[in-house]
Design an enzyme around this catalytic site. Structure first.
Site, short mmCIF file in Angstrom:
data_model
loop_
_atom_site.label_atom_id
_atom_site.label_comp_id
_atom_site.label_asym_id
_atom_site.label_seq_id
_atom_site.Cartn_x
_atom_site.Cartn_y
_atom_site.Cartn_z
N GLU A 1 15.59 -6.19 -2.76
CA GLU A 1 14.85 -6.95 -3.85
C GLU A 1 15.14 -6.49 -5.31
OE1 GLU A 1 12.46 -10.02 -5.22
OE2 GLU A 1 13.29 -9.52 -3.23
N GLY B 1 0.92 -1.19 0.20
CA GLY B 1 0.03 -0.16 0.08
C GLY B 1 0.84 1.25 0.19
N TYR B 2 1.34 1.66 -1.03
CA TYR B 2 2.18 2.76 -1.28
C TYR B 2 1.40 3.91 -1.94
CZ TYR B 2 5.97 -0.46 -0.20
OH TYR B 2 6.76 -1.68 0.48
N SER B 3 1.36 3.94 -3.40
CA SER B 3 0.67 4.73 -4.21
C SER B 3 -0.35 5.39 -3.72
CB SER B 3 0.54 4.21 -5.48
OG SER B 3 1.94 3.83 -6.17
N ASN C 1 10.99 3.78 -14.30
CA ASN C 1 12.02 4.01 -14.98
C ASN C 1 12.81 5.20 -14.78
OD1 ASN C 1 12.12 1.24 -15.24
ND2 ASN C 1 12.24 1.02 -17.32
N GLU C 2 11.82 6.30 -14.80
CA GLU C 2 12.43 7.63 -14.86
C GLU C 2 12.93 7.87 -13.33
OE1 GLU C 2 9.92 7.19 -18.09
OE2 GLU C 2 9.32 6.80 -16.15
#
Length: 744
Positions: free
Chosen positions: A597, A481-483, A728-729
């Site tokens: 990871e 639960g991050y974004s 990736n940015e």
């Protein structure tokens, strides 16, 4: 040498020694100050004294690995010493016992003879001229011959088994200086019945020698490109514009991050090629061709991007950068360039039944474990069980609880865990063996690696005892639960709050794009100090049971046919002991677990691409009706390109494993692997559609869909891998700032 270069001891000693020698005896100069034959001869005599002229003559004199080191260092300083020709001469004729060969090699190694080398009729670039030999005399024109202006003799291939030695100051020989890519250094050698001495090539196939020669040129181009890149990085740190160093601009950072990814890929695959060659492994040909195929565009793009970074200052011929730009282009286009290497790769992959991607040697333990996992999958994930699973729609194939429990019985979910936590403490190479075999067996996902890492690194003993065994047995999945809305990947801006209330924390907020929303627990980031400076200092991490009151889940379908969810937390109460790590220390927990990871994430992605490539290769070779995809030149070129990029990705994966074996993979190196492999997955998906056509665009369970829509679904799924675990940015910025030292 940058921090990412990790050579073995022998080549490291040679590189450092040679770099110090060249720093003292050869000053890089712009192309307006062309080197004279006398200067080249003088530095070559000094290099002969260092023993480099004998490399490749015998096994104890150094092999291809040492030759490539010398070539890269010469490229780095723009030194045109005739090492390429000397190494080719050693490799070509040292196996012969003929007196003329013994004498020639002795004089070559002592520096009394200097040799220029031409592949003549064996050069795949027909524009480089031709030669005819009759009655001990040679006639013809040989173009783009290196070192002919400072050499005493020319060694030229007449056919696959015969060479000729020609004295360059002898009758019937004219050497004309040639300007190529705006630089001097090559010569056109005109032969008019010039006397020649036949030289037996021993047991060496001169076509094989040409592949080695191309690897040497690739190494020199890589040395030149890396030097220009290092200069550009230094310039980006120092050059100020609009009141700040240009290295702070994201556009510059991302350009240079891309350059480093390419340079590391070329370096690693050249090292691998040389190791295989010197060990007598037959696959060295394949990896040498992959190196040439990839570097043809990759190193030239590095050359372009470094010039872009320099801007107008890089136009100046007295600057060092232009000579490296020219060197890169000359070396990558020589001997047929990337196209010739791709033709050989395509032949290997597609002709006469084709040969698949080579299996990597993962060491004794890794190789044995790979076979053990294959055997287990054949018994437990095959036949009707796997067929029934494959018939489900993709949304139902993200996870299989029964399979997870079966894997749990083996203990392999804790493959790399320390034994103190119930793990098997297997090496990174064994972990790669497991990932590769599971991918090839098309097994469902298992485990909760990031969350398990966080618990092992930061959890209390009680948390470790409660949650880790469940993960290890395959009984519990943890979501992340991050974004959040308005924050996305900017976790420092998250607003979900956790407030202490007695023996509980009370959580309020919203999380979006949450995968594994159906798991037993959520590994949740929440703000515990709204006034913290900087903002990320006020974040804490929690384990939230997903059956807790106050949680509302609204699943959504993803564009790749999976699911994620918007999850609302309304006064959700969790025990105080569910805090992972320290209060307001969540950033450390979060980034530490991700960094641990991420080192093998790129490996997992490239292994997916490698498996999909083999499936694509089978379709290309099978053809359809009277239409042969395997014979289509465009298809052959695309397949060869993909194979070379897959090997770059696998080399980055293997290097991450080597670094992890010595500790933890540096975050910036894990990022290099993840960025390259994620975008390779996208390129592969696009290429598969181009090659297979509209039927490959038909989705799962549609009549006529190829492999039940596998290829188009892979393309849609690939988008997740360039965003997940840090876009990736973001990763490029990490590479630029951590690996290159550019300012934040």
């Amino acid at each position: 040498m940058t921090a990412t270069e990790q050579p073995d001891d022998v080549t490291a000693m040679l590189r450092y020694s040679l770099r110090g020698f060249l720093d003292e005896h050869w000053r890089p100069r712009g192309t307006t100050a062309s080197s004279s034959p006398d200067e080249i001869s003088a530095v070559w005599r000094k290099l002969v004294g260092q023993g480099v002229a004998a490399l490749g003559a015998q096994g104890d004199e150094g092999g291809l690995a040492e030759i490539l080191v010398v070539m890269a260092e010469l490229g780095r300083v723009g030194c045109p010493a005739p090492m390429w020709s000397a190494a080719l001469a050693n490799l070509a004729i040292s196996g012969s016992q003929a007196d003329v060969v013994t004498d020639l090699l002795a004089r070559l190694h002592s520096g009394t003879v200097t040799v220029a080398f031409s592949f003549g009729a064996l050069d795949p670039d027909r524009g480089t001229g031709s030669i005819e030999a009759a009655n001990s005399a040679a006639t013809g024109v040989l173009r783009c011959v290196e070192a002919a202006g400072s050499a005493t003799h020319l060694l030229v291939a007449l056919d696959q088994a015969h060479l000729a030695l020609i004295e360059l100051s002898g009758p019937g020989v004219e050497c004309v200086a040639t300007r190529a890519m705006g630089a001097w250094g090559l010569h056109e050698v005109r032969l008019n019945a010039a006397p020649l001495t036949p030289i037996p090539a021993g047991s060496v196939d001169l076509n094989e020698l040409r592949i080695k020669g191309k690897a040497m040129l690739t190494a020199r181009a890589c040395g030149a490109a890396r030097r220009a890149f290092e200069l550009a990085v230094d310039y980006a740190r120092e050059r100020h514009q609009f009141g700040q160093p240009i290295g702070r601009f994201q556009a510059i950072q991302h350009k240079l991050a891309n350059c480093l990814i390419a340079l590391e890929g070329v370096r690693l695959i050249l090292d691998h090629t040389a190791r295989l060659h010197d060990a007598g492994e037959v696959d060295w040909h394949y990896f040498a061709d992959c190196a040439s195929a990839f570097s043809g565009s990759a190193l030239r793009q590095v050359a372009l991007e470094t010039q872009h970074t320099f801007g107008a200052i890089g136009y100046a011929e007295e600057h060092e950068a232009p000579i490296h730009f020219k060197r890169v282009h000359l070396d990558t286009v020589a001997l047929g360039g990337a196209s010739d290497a791709k033709r050989r790769l395509a032949s290997r992959l597609l002709d006469a039944g084709g040969a698949g991607l080579p299996q990597y040697d993962l060491g004794t333990a890794g190789n044995a474990f790979r076979e053990q996992v294959r055997s287990w999958l054949a018994q437990n994930w095959s036949g009707r069980r796997k067929d029934a699973f494959d018939q489900k729609p993709f949304a139902k194939r993200e996870f299989d609880a029964g399979f997870a429990r079966d894997i749990g019985d083996t203990g392999w979910i804790g493959l790399g865990w320390p034994e103190v936590f119930g793990g098997q403490a297997r090496s990174p190479l064994e972990q790669i063996a497991f990932m590769e075999t599971m991918e090839q067996g098309e097994a469902p996902r298992i485990g909760a690696a990031i969350q398990a890492n966080a618990l092992m690194m930061f959890g209390t003993p009680e948390q470790q005892q409660q949650y880790l065994p469940e993960i290890l047995r395959g009984e519990a999945m943890h979501g992340m639960g991050y974004s959040e809305p308005q924050a996305g990947s900017d976790l420092a801006a998250l607003r979900t709050s956790a407030v202490r209330d007695g023996d509980h924390w009370v959580i309020n907020g919203q999380k979006i794009w949450t995968t594994t929303w159906w798991g037993k627990y959520m590994f949740l980031a929440a703000r515990t100090d709204k006034d913290a400076k900087p903002p990320h200092a006020g974040i804490s991490m929690f384990i939230v049971p997903m059956d807790a009151p106050g949680i509302t889940i609204r699943p959504s379908a993803t564009m790749y046919d999976g699911t994620f969810a918007n999850i609302f937390y309304d006064n959700v109460r969790i025990p105080a002991e569910n805090l992972v790590g320290e209060i307001n220390g969540g950033w450390k927990v979060l980034t530490g677990a991700l960094a641990f990871e991420r080192g093998l994430v790129g490996g997992g992605i490239v292994l997916k691409v490698a498996h999909a490539f083999e499936q694509l290769r089978a379709h290309v070779m099978a053809g359809e009706g009277d239409r042969s995809l395997a014979g289509d030149p465009i298809v052959r070129d695309r397949m060869a390109t993909l194979a070379s990029e897959i090997e770059i990705g696998r080399q980055l994966m293997m290097h991450c494993a080597e670094l992890a074996a010595d500790g933890v993979t540096p975050p910036e190196y894990g990022a290099i692997s993840k960025v390259f492999s994620g975008e390779l997955m996208e390129r592969f998906g696009e290429a598969a559609l181009d090659i297979l056509g509209m039927r490959a665009a038909l989705s799962e369970q549609m009549p006529g869909a190829i492999d039940n829509g596998r290829f188009e679904q892979n393309l849609r799924h690939s988008l997740m891998w360039v965003i997940s675990i840090g876009t990736n940015e973001i990763q490029r910025s990490l590479i630029a700032q951590r690996a290159l030292g550019l300012p934040r």
